[in-house]
Design an enzyme around this catalytic site. Structure first.
Site, PDB file in Angstrom:
ATOM      1  CB  SER A   1     -52.186 -18.420  -8.585  1.00 41.34           C
ATOM      2  OG  SER A   1     -52.159 -19.921  -8.818  1.00 41.34           O
TER       3      SER A   1
ATOM      4  CB  CYS B   1     -40.011 -20.925  -8.411  1.00 42.73           C
ATOM      5  SG  CYS B   1     -40.379 -21.562  -6.870  1.00 42.73           S
TER       6      CYS B   1
ATOM      7  CB  ILE C   1     -55.615 -19.097  13.556  1.00 42.63           C
ATOM      8  CG1 ILE C   1     -56.683 -17.814  14.173  1.00 42.63           C
ATOM      9  CG2 ILE C   1     -54.826 -18.481  12.532  1.00 42.63           C
ATOM     10  CD1 ILE C   1     -56.168 -17.258  14.337  1.00 42.63           C
TER      11      ILE C   1
END
Lengths: 552, 552
Positions: B38, B42, B273
């Site tokens: 996490s 950017c 999935i």
């Protein structure tokens, strides 16, 4: 084909120049009462404040430049004092010469704007509105002539009033701002405006709400709260009403709002007379009813579209959202659509969302706090309105929401907007996306919330208030009666909570949402306090008279 | 119910936290190969450049914080090396211990992202991508260790490459940027990027387009243009390809773009999935076809919606517009939808509009120039794409256009958007409204235009080029062969113009439009050079190889 245009600013001048571009052979005459045409009236307060120093930059065009570029016959200092719709003539007073003459028209466009609501004169104290170049020249002269400790009274805390306040403060004037209603900037709701009022006070502005002028005599102003002021001058920003004298004398229909009634091509009740700008009724996008929206953007756009209609094109106005923005010192406040107050007054069902996001990714320097409010139709999920107060990026988010409303995007749909993200500009989940997520959680029942002004009733009815912030945040200020259990401890400490309904809250609402989800799944009846402590503090600062739906 | 998530950044972590909020009883295991979860990827270039100084601000969460808040079982340093879709298990390599174990799942989410397109290794020169915290740590160490006159080679002038260039320059590194194609920032068209390339060069960056690495040996890089460089290190920003090894080994369908194929609920060809993020195909909003869009916003949003789907909710992705933005020094460049190059390549009919408005009212200080490009479907008037390059307000306008596209607002409809106006934020006719007006003039035939790259052909075919700017502007720089007649003199001097078709132009296109309208009404065959001199200069600076639709 001869078109006469009454009024040479925004709407009138947009009509004139567009008409020329469409029709090189048209005869176009513009009468403007004042000495200037096509000036930047939205810049006037900043010329007073010295932000704009180049006077000529405000005067976008002159009669000479308009003649050269657009072959317009622009006559300043000419007041149209009568219209004969049968003969299709106007009576014109040449203010310099004192002569009156008659000018014929094939099509007439009234772009005469609005005038100050209250009489400008106060005995013994110079009083001016802030709508024309002459106004700012007069105010500028008063500022220059003011005493050692100059002071001014600004009447009315709307968009223009607030810009006047800021710019007078910038010039070193001590300003008292009085506002008839219980809050300034009434297009926004009270709790959203609270930070703005606080900021004005921090700049030394004496903000007095629910106050009017009782009496002015011998240079003294007696206010309704008992105070007596001796300002060097008064700026009257108490609002405007449509200028309809000319329209009325011509027998044109005046609408229910007091503005000139027009169809969606800006045609009045006379087929050869059009009207645009602040003097004209618009159609409200939410209600479909007549409304007054005094925004330069609409005036310009409608002026242009009237030219299209006169040139034989199809043009139909879209209803007005009433998008608006103002910057006061470092705070930007913006709105679109309806406020909660309007929705309450209209008895229209609505859902309210408050968030407090950062203007851009917090890991990148310079992010600023922002408070947003979204009003949502609980049946259709349509966006009914939005308000945003903050600094950087407020303008962007209100525009994004305005366009979403125009495009029929629902509140939940805001989550799916694909907005440009780099850390200087937003977050991977932009504040607007976040509003959409909250709206979606409310729509689907994943969370329930109550508003800051509903908390007292919930607690009185037996709810327990759980503050899920950290002990440090709790110690720094908490809502009376709250129990502090940090969200991260909640699972382990759920047994500590008394039976009965729960209200959870955090700082801005996000951890409160997580807490509400956890407790719901432990079988508890729980609501999240919307907007968290921050919104509650803003609301609580207002006093009960100013609460939403009470006393207004 | 046990959900295993492979990948602990953007999409994976959005899925994990949302799933917990929806389902307190779910078992949620997250495997992340790297040491961090996490984190703000950017922000990584700005940590290299020292804009972001607080390393911890990039690390938004830790396994510990995620366990406390969301009861997630997050295991960093764990690489999932195999999937058995029949047994519903994954094989996991504990990188620290070197052990492999098997973990079962009910639902599996692949959020493994993308990997660098080119092999990272170059003999004798340290080479790194810029995608992980480890990357920036390594680059930071190289910067610190660099010689007295440090230099770096950045391969690839896309979004990440440009951010890398800026931040290396900020650290005092001499940067050479090479780009395989004829321009940097290929999501935008060449003439829009020209000012950005010029700005990079003004900051001392050696920008080399149409250049690749021929050979690297003994610390020297031989470029395809014959130059030899000896950079201290190389940053490989040559682009990414979806990481599909795991998906492929599991027998999942890989789509035509090379990304994992998913339905509009992000379900792969195996019903248990799911896949999200940069490794997954999206649907392009304009073509309805598969596309790759590697944007954090989509990864986060799709991660969240996969959690909804697993929790039994209906969630369907909307097609992707590919909205993107980058800031390089003082220049902001943004795009949405398709470029002219893409439209040409696809053989799709389109109309092009260039404008050069100011970011806000020019009478208010600080307005910045902006160049915009709008691509329009000539049949439906739908907006196909937009590009904006400038400073202040670029992000707002690209978002407004993106939302308009989402809401189905036409190009002409941009004129009617009711955007918030105060002089700090825009103009009464906002740049977006202006685009709408131009689109409407083209749609209705009120004006016709040609593009900068069509001018030579028009002149060769006998058109006369009329520059309607002032003599001063003309003297400061003009298009070869142009006749100068200022727009204000045009009516008087129309007889001077030779017979035959005319091309008029001004500085940005607006006076050219007025001139075209005048001349049209004098019976002349006239087109306006779209975007005026400014767009022509940007295009002319590129050389013919880089022109739209030629040689690419």
């Amino acid at each position: 084909m001869k078109t006469v245009i009454v009024g040479g600013v925004a709407g009138g001048m947009s009509a004139a120049t567009r008409l020329r571009r469409l029709d090189e052979s048209a005869e176009i005459v513009v009468f403007e009462r004042g000495p200037y045409v096509s000036y930047a009236n939205c810049g006037l307060p900043y010329y007073v404040g010295g932000v704009i120093t180049d006077r000529s930059s405000l005067l976008l065009q002159t009669p000479q430049s308009l003649a050269a570029r657009f072959r317009l016959d622009v006559r300043t200092g000419h007041e149209v004092i009568g219209v004969d719709p049968v003969a299709r003539t106007v009576s014109v007073l040449d203010l310099a010469a004192g002569d009156t003459f008659v000018e014929s028209y094939d099509e007439l466009i009234l772009a005469v704007g609005a005038t100050a609501r209250e009489a400008a004169g106060h005995p013994g104290i110079p009083t001016h509105t802030l709508r024309t170049v002459e106004d700012v020249d007069a105010i500028g002269a008063l500022v220059d002539a003011a005493a050692d400790h100059p002071s001014a009274l600004v009447v009315g805390g709307g968009f223009i009033g607030l810009e006047a306040v800021e710019n007078l403060v910038r010039r070193g004037i001590h300003v008292t701002l009085i506002q008839r209603s219980a809050q300034i900037l009434t297009p926004l709701d009270a709790e959203m405006v609270a930070p703005l009022q606080a900021q004005l006070r921090s700049h030394g502005v004496d903000v007095r709400t629910s106050v009017t002028i009782d009496e002015v005599s011998a240079g003294a102003v007696l206010l309704s709260d008992g105070a007596t002021l001796r300002p060097d001058f008064i700026v009257d920003a108490s609002g405007v009403v449509p200028s309809v004298d000319l329209a009325r004398s011509a027998g044109l229909r005046i609408g229910p709002t007091g503005g000139i009634a027009v169809d969606d091509s800006n045609r009045t009740s006379d087929p050869h007379i059009f009207a645009v700008g602040d003097g004209v009724e618009k159609i409200d996008a939410l209600s479909g009813s007549e409304t007054l929206v005094t925004m330069a953007g609409l005036a310009n756009r409608h002026g242009r579209s009237v030219a299209d209609v006169i040139a034989g094109r199809q043009e139909h106005n879209t209803p007005a959202l009433g998008t608006a923005i103002v910057k006061v010192f470092d705070t930007v406040a913006a709105k679109v659509g309806w406020s909660e107050r309007q929705l309450v007054a209209a008895g229209r069902a609505h859902r309210v969302i408050h968030t407090h996001p950062a203007s851009h990714a917090t890991y990148y320097p310079g992010a600023q706090p922002m408070s947003t409010k979204l009003l949502v139709d609980p049946g259709s999920d349509a966006i009914l309105g939005a308000q945003i107060v903050g600094g950087e990026g407020v303008d962007k988010r209100i525009d994004v929401i305005a366009v979403a409303m125009t495009g029929g995007i629902t509140a939940s749909g805001l989550a799916r907007l694909e907005l440009a993200y780099a850390p200087q500009f937003g977050s991977a989940k932009d504040p607007v996306n976040q509003l959409g997520y909250v709206a979606d959680n409310l729509r689907t029942g994943a969370t329930r919330s109550i508003q800051w002004h509903e908390l007292d009733a919930a607690l009185a009815a037996g709810s327990t208030l759980v503050d899920v912030r950290t002990p440090g945040e709790f110690a720094a200020g908490a809502i009376p009666g709250a129990v502090n259990i940090p969200v991260d401890d909640l699972r382990d400490r759920v047994a500590e909570l008394p039976d009965g309904p729960l209200v959870v809250h955090c700082q801005v609402g996000q951890r409160g949402h997580t807490a509400a989800r956890i407790l719901t799944q432990y079988g508890r009846d729980v609501v999240n306090l919307d907007g968290g402590y921050r919104t509650w503090v803003a609301g609580a600062s207002l006093g009960s008279r100013e609460a939403v739906g009470t006393g207004r």
